[in-house]
Design a protein around this motif. Structure first.
Motif, mmCIF file in Angstrom:
data_model
loop_
_atom_site.group_PDB
_atom_site.id
_atom_site.type_symbol
_atom_site.label_atom_id
_atom_site.label_comp_id
_atom_site.label_asym_id
_atom_site.label_seq_id
_atom_site.Cartn_x
_atom_site.Cartn_y
_atom_site.Cartn_z
ATOM 1 N N VAL B 9 32.216 47.866 41.375
ATOM 2 C CA VAL B 9 31.710 48.174 39.684
ATOM 3 C C VAL B 9 31.541 47.308 38.645
ATOM 4 O O VAL B 9 32.619 46.970 38.564
ATOM 5 N N ASN B 10 30.697 47.584 38.352
ATOM 6 C CA ASN B 10 29.871 47.153 37.321
ATOM 7 C C ASN B 10 29.901 47.856 35.472
ATOM 8 O O ASN B 10 28.746 49.277 35.772
ATOM 9 N N ILE B 27 35.311 46.586 39.442
ATOM 10 C CA ILE B 27 36.531 45.906 39.914
ATOM 11 C C ILE B 27 35.400 45.242 41.052
ATOM 12 O O ILE B 27 34.128 45.959 41.085
ATOM 13 N N ASN B 28 35.934 44.498 41.287
ATOM 14 C CA ASN B 28 35.612 43.605 42.787
ATOM 15 C C ASN B 28 36.536 44.340 44.132
ATOM 16 O O ASN B 28 37.182 43.402 43.600
ATOM 17 N N ILE B 34 42.943 46.983 51.915
ATOM 18 C CA ILE B 34 42.997 48.092 52.116
ATOM 19 C C ILE B 34 43.225 48.186 50.584
ATOM 20 O O ILE B 34 44.385 47.598 50.007
ATOM 21 N N THR B 35 42.529 48.813 50.020
ATOM 22 C CA THR B 35 43.003 48.666 48.004
ATOM 23 C C THR B 35 43.211 49.951 47.831
ATOM 24 O O THR B 35 42.266 51.780 48.115
ATOM 25 N N ALA B 223 45.899 48.070 35.999
ATOM 26 C CA ALA B 223 46.448 46.866 36.107
ATOM 27 C C ALA B 223 45.406 46.940 37.604
ATOM 28 O O ALA B 223 45.130 47.748 38.288
ATOM 29 N N TYR B 224 45.293 46.068 37.964
ATOM 30 C CA TYR B 224 44.368 45.735 39.107
ATOM 31 C C TYR B 224 44.981 44.158 39.736
ATOM 32 O O TYR B 224 44.811 43.609 39.040
ATOM 33 N N GLY B 225 45.856 44.384 41.393
ATOM 34 C CA GLY B 225 46.035 43.033 41.405
ATOM 35 C C GLY B 225 47.025 43.707 42.657
ATOM 36 O O GLY B 225 47.087 44.608 43.010
ATOM 37 N N THR B 226 47.501 42.548 43.227
ATOM 38 C CA THR B 226 48.786 42.805 44.359
ATOM 39 C C THR B 226 49.845 43.746 44.491
ATOM 40 O O THR B 226 49.965 43.909 42.626
ATOM 41 N N PRO B 227 50.128 44.367 44.991
ATOM 42 C CA PRO B 227 51.417 45.519 44.760
ATOM 43 C C PRO B 227 52.808 45.215 43.929
ATOM 44 O O PRO B 227 52.933 45.382 42.778
#
Lengths: 347, 269
Positions: B9-10, B27-28, B34-35, B223-227
């Motif tokens: 997503v750009n 987002i990449n 699973i996101t 925020a974007y990342g692991t739980p």
């Protein structure tokens, strides 16, 4: 596990075959019923003509009496009924599927009324005939469809709002038809009946050509979109997810359906409720074993053929076909409104 | 399935009419993972998913699938790679499970292509993965909510896409059925390597079942990342405006949010 997959595979395969066989069987049966109704119309009117005489008239032989009765009276009637019925049946179900509501058929929401008013205007006021009437009628049908859509647009179009606006528009346009008829120079009762309730009384074989072209063109296009239309029954989002260009499909399908309706009403008038009834009847018969479009066309043809036959011969006095289909359709309309009110129906 | 398709997503902005809902989203999506998208009501979660799946057009920016904008890819071609389960799909009256699931094959058929063995295989596999084989001849209307959701997922599986987007697939389900659906998604991800992106309401299930979390706030990515990186007291406080404490879920070792309201809290926080 492998065995299990095998048997699921077989069940899937059989299920699919069962559905397509059942669908094909039903289409064949409906086609057969249509041809029976068609044949009866040719053979049996106020007098009986033997099938062999009918056949030789159809093959172009001249028979005293039979040539006139079959060739001039019954055949045009039967052919026009068949073509117009198919047109209305297919167009009706196309609208009902696209707008996902059985009440959204063109004869309820004003599209047929608009096309009829245009045809009346073109014939009685402008003294046009043939293809120009059809074109006039198609453009007006499209214009009405667009206006209804525009009037009911508020962050998207919901079925109920569109239907209510359509019913209003329909009533308004019908009054225009009545006004035009009252102003017309050559005001006669037959004409008025045709434009107000639909009739095949003045059917001529020459009228078959535009109907046939419209069926091939618009009906053929609809048939090619039949599978996409089935997917659209699952909602716009799902259809889009399945790779359908929803907006494009909706526009082209509705334009084709308007074409079918408009060419039909320019010839026979708006035969009451045929577009409205065909789809739901097809759905009860098919019960989701396949596409509704073609069966619905056959049912439309049956309705017009038998409706006209009943109106001519089976009642104490003669009625145009629109009166008969109107009497059939009205109770169903009431039933549907009650049912939709209760649980929100869809097609 | 080793071939992974890349979804990026750009600089995406989108909205309805003059109301902007998404603002400059980047987002990449991690392939093969699973996101989950989480966030408060009306933060743009569903809009993001809808734009990523082409149900909505962006006002600016792009969604790229393997470098190509999805909004200029032909619909059917896109539907062979990118699957979507919308929030409220409609089952035509009286349709059977087998028929419905088979409609997932739609994008694999052209104008007159014949139905073939690959189709039947895909459907059989979808039915088995979702444990809906036994429901095959039943009508959708007579199924329970959980069964129905499994059937819809089966339809999306029959489409055989390597990316699957789901818009709140657990919303109307009770907790047992929610687990069932999420377990099914994990199976799918592990067995077939499917990249899954979903909108989820339940924070703790999202934390447990996702590889990556996207926390959204007011149309932007907060925020974007692991739980472990996203589920922190500070982020949850900021995204949901919720006073909370994060502990480790003793069963999975993933972070878990304990909400703190005005009442019933007996320990000092």
């Amino acid at each position: 596990m492998i065995n299990n997959t095998e048997s699921t595979f077989t069940r899937v395969k059989n299920g699919r075959k069962y559905r397509s066989v059942r669908w094909a069987r039903l289409v064949v049966i409906l086609g057969f019923i249509v041809s029976v109704a068609f044949s009866i119309t040719l053979v049996l009117g106020q007098s009986f003509t033997s099938p062999s005489d009918v056949l030789s008239v159809l093959l172009g032989h001249k028979l005293p009496g039979a040539s006139f009765v079959v060739g001039q009276l019954r055949l045009p009637r039967a052919v026009i009924s068949l073509l117009v019925g198919m047109s209305f049946g297919m167009a009706g179900v196309a609208f009902q599927i696209m707008l996902r509501n059985p009440l959204a058929s063109p004869d309820i929401i004003g599209v047929s009324a608009g096309a009829t008013a245009a045809a009346v205007f073109a014939i009685t006021m402008l003294h046009l005939d043939g293809a120009s009437v059809a074109l006039f009628s198609i453009s007006m049908g499209l214009l009405v469809a667009l206006s209804i859509y525009g009037l009911s647009y508020r962050n998207g179009v919901t079925g109920t709002r569109l239907i209510l606006i359509g019913i209003g528009v329909s009533a308004m346009i019908e009054s225009i038809t009545v006004y035009l008829l009252s102003q017309a120079q050559s005001w006669d009762r037959q004409e008025a009946i045709r434009w107000l309730s639909g009739s095949v009384n003045s059917a001529q074989l020459s009228q078959a050509q535009p109907l046939l072209i419209s069926l091939l063109l618009f009906g053929g296009f609809l048939l090619s979109r039949s599978r996409d239309m089935e997917a659209l029954r699952m909602g716009d989002d799902t259809a889009q997810a399945l790779g359908i260009n929803v907006n494009m499909t909706r526009i082209t399908v509705m334009v084709s359906a308007v074409g079918l309706i408009a060419v039909g009403v320019a010839i026979t008038g708006p035969i009451a409720f045929v577009a409205f009834l065909s789809g739901p009847i097809a759905m009860r018969l098919i019960k989701n074993k396949g596409a509704l479009l073609l069966p619905s066309g056959f049912i439309g043809a049956c309705l017009v053929l038998t409706g006209d036959y009943i109106g001519q011969f089976l009642l104490p006095s003669r009625y145009p076909v629109g009166v008969i289909t109107g009497a059939l359709g009205a109770p169903y309309l009431i039933y549907l409104i009650i049912r939709v009110n209760r649980k929100g129906g869809s097609l | 399935m080793t071939l992974h398709h890349q979804l990026i997503v750009n600089h995406l902005s989108a909205g309805y009419d003059d109301k902007i809902i998404l603002q400059d989203i980047n987002i990449n999506i991690e392939a093969g993972q699973i996101t989950s998208i989480i966030g408060a009501n009306a933060c743009g979660k569903s809009t993001l998913l809808r734009t990523m799946s082409r149900l909505m057009s962006p006002s600016q920016g792009q969604v790229l699938l393997d470098g190509k904008s999805i909004h200029s890819t032909p619909s059917r071609q896109l539907a062979q790679t990118l699957g979507l389960l919308p929030q409220s799909p409609i089952a035509p009256e009286g349709i059977t499970v087998g028929d419905l699931v088979s409609r997932g094959r739609h994008p694999h058929h052209g104008f007159i292509s014949r139905w073939n063995k690959a189709d039947d295989n895909a459907i059989a596999k979808a039915l088995e993965t979702t444990k809906t084989t036994e429901l095959m001849d039943r009508e959708i209307d007579e199924l329970s909510g959980g069964q129905r959701q499994r059937v819809w997922i089966a339809m999306a599986l029959a489409q055989e896409t390597s990316i699957l987007l789901l818009d709140e697939p657990t919303t109307f389900l009770d907790v047992a059925h929610q687990m069932e659906v999420l377990d099914l998604l994990i199976d799918l991800n592990q067995q077939q390597g499917t990249t899954i992106v979903l909108v989820l309401h339940d924070l703790n299930l999202a934390a447990r079942y996702s590889d990556q979390l996207i926390a959204m706030k007011q149309g932007q990515i907060h925020a974007y990342g692991t739980p472990t990186n996203v589920i922190t007291e500070g982020i949850i406080q900021s995204v949901f405006g919720l006073h909370n404490q994060v502990i480790l879920d003793p069963l999975s070792g993933h972070p878990m949010v304990l909400p703190i309201g005005r009442h019933k809290i007996t320990k000092n926080t």
